[in-house]
Write an enzyme that holds these catalytic residues in place. Structure first.
Site, PDB file in Angstrom:
ATOM      1  N   CYS A 114       0.824  -1.209   0.000  1.00 15.53           N
ATOM      2  CA  CYS A 114       0.000   0.000   0.000  1.00 15.53           C
ATOM      3  C   CYS A 114       0.862   1.263   0.000  1.00 15.53           C
ATOM      4  CB  CYS A 114      -1.007  -0.014   1.138  1.00 15.53           C
ATOM      5  SG  CYS A 114      -2.306   1.245   0.906  1.00 15.53           S
ATOM      6  N   HIS A 217      -3.720  -5.413   0.020  1.00 15.86           N
ATOM      7  CA  HIS A 217      -3.378  -5.619   1.427  1.00 15.86           C
ATOM      8  C   HIS A 217      -3.283  -7.100   1.800  1.00 15.86           C
ATOM      9  CE1 HIS A 217      -3.605  -1.431   2.877  1.00 15.86           C
ATOM     10  NE2 HIS A 217      -4.454  -1.295   1.885  1.00 15.86           N
ATOM     11  N   GLU A 219      -1.625  -8.227   4.133  1.00 18.72           N
ATOM     12  CA  GLU A 219      -1.584  -8.343   5.602  1.00 18.72           C
ATOM     13  C   GLU A 219      -2.968  -8.586   6.183  1.00 18.72           C
ATOM     14  OE1 GLU A 219      -2.405  -3.907   5.178  1.00 18.72           O
ATOM     15  OE2 GLU A 219      -1.532  -5.538   4.025  1.00 18.72           O
TER      16      GLU A 219
END
Length: 242
Positions: A114, A217, A219
């Site tokens: 990001c 993303h 994560e």
């Protein structure tokens, strides 16, 4: 035969200006741990000696998400930027401006996520869209809402790229939560995936042993998405191979 070495991955800190603190989303650490690495949050500093000594303990560098990259980083400190750019973090900008050249000098594997893709592109000479809804509106939703592990749009992964080797070429669904994005690619960087409206969603640097960055993303998505797990795995394996 003994267990494979677990490489140490330095992760840039997330910064909360209001609380005067820096912190970490668990998904960055979880993704690294599940891939076989050992995550380590780096100190918030632009001191060259501090960063050099810190990187000497790391086998890889993960540049995490966070606030907007200040337009000054890519030479666009226009008066109208105040209306387009959200909260910035000068400390992160200074830290990563000092950190990335050190990582490149050591050919340390680097993964940007990001903000990470944006700041890597900006620091290497590229530019950013400061606010997609105003400067580049489209029918593709890039600013998703919770839960953040849910796909928001697709990306097209280019064949023959390292990302295609890891997760396969063609269409993949990704989550998304951003309002800035890569505008002009920096010299030496190449796109690996684009969104349906033509934004660069993943890039790499062929001159590096491993420098990848993604706009989505992993994560968050690694908990439910195999492709996101493979992004972490490819990164940690590159760090292990140093």
């Amino acid at each position: 035969m003994g267990e494979a070495r677990r490489p140490v991955i330095g992760v840039t800190p997330l910064v909360d200006e209001q609380r005067e603190s820096y912190w970490m989303l668990p998904g960055y650490f979880e993704g690294v741990l599940e891939a076989g690495g050992v995550p380590l949050m780096l100190p918030l500093s632009d001191d060259a000696e501090v960063l050099e000594r810190t990187l000497s303990a790391c086998d890889g560098l993960l540049i995490a998400g966070g606030q907007d990259v200040a337009p000054e980083v890519y030479g666009e400190a226009a008066p109208e930027a105040a209306a387009l750019v959200g909260e910035t973090c000068p400390e992160r900008d200074r830290m990563e401006a000092a950190l990335l050249p050190l990582a490149l000098e050591r050919d340390l594997p680097v993964l940007g996520i990001c903000r990470g893709i944006q700041v890597i592109n900006a620091l290497l000479g590229g530019t950013l869209w400061q606010d997609l809804p105003v400067q580049r509106p489209s029918g593709v939703e890039h600013h998703g809402t919770p839960p953040y592990d849910v796909p928001v749009h697709t990306v097209e992964v280019a064949p023959g790229t390292p990302l295609a080797e890891a997760i396969g070429s063609g269409e993949h669904a990704v989550n998304s939560y951003h309002h800035q994005a890569v505008r002009e690619l920096a010299p030496g960087l190449e796109a690996m995936a684009v969104s349906p409206d033509g934004l660069v969603e993943a890039l790499w640097r062929p001159a590096s042993a491993f420098l990848w960055a993604v706009q989505w993303h992993p994560e968050f998505a690694h908990r439910v998405d195999e492709a996101s797990r493979q992004v972490f795995s490819a990164f940690v394996e590159a760090a292990r191979a140093r």
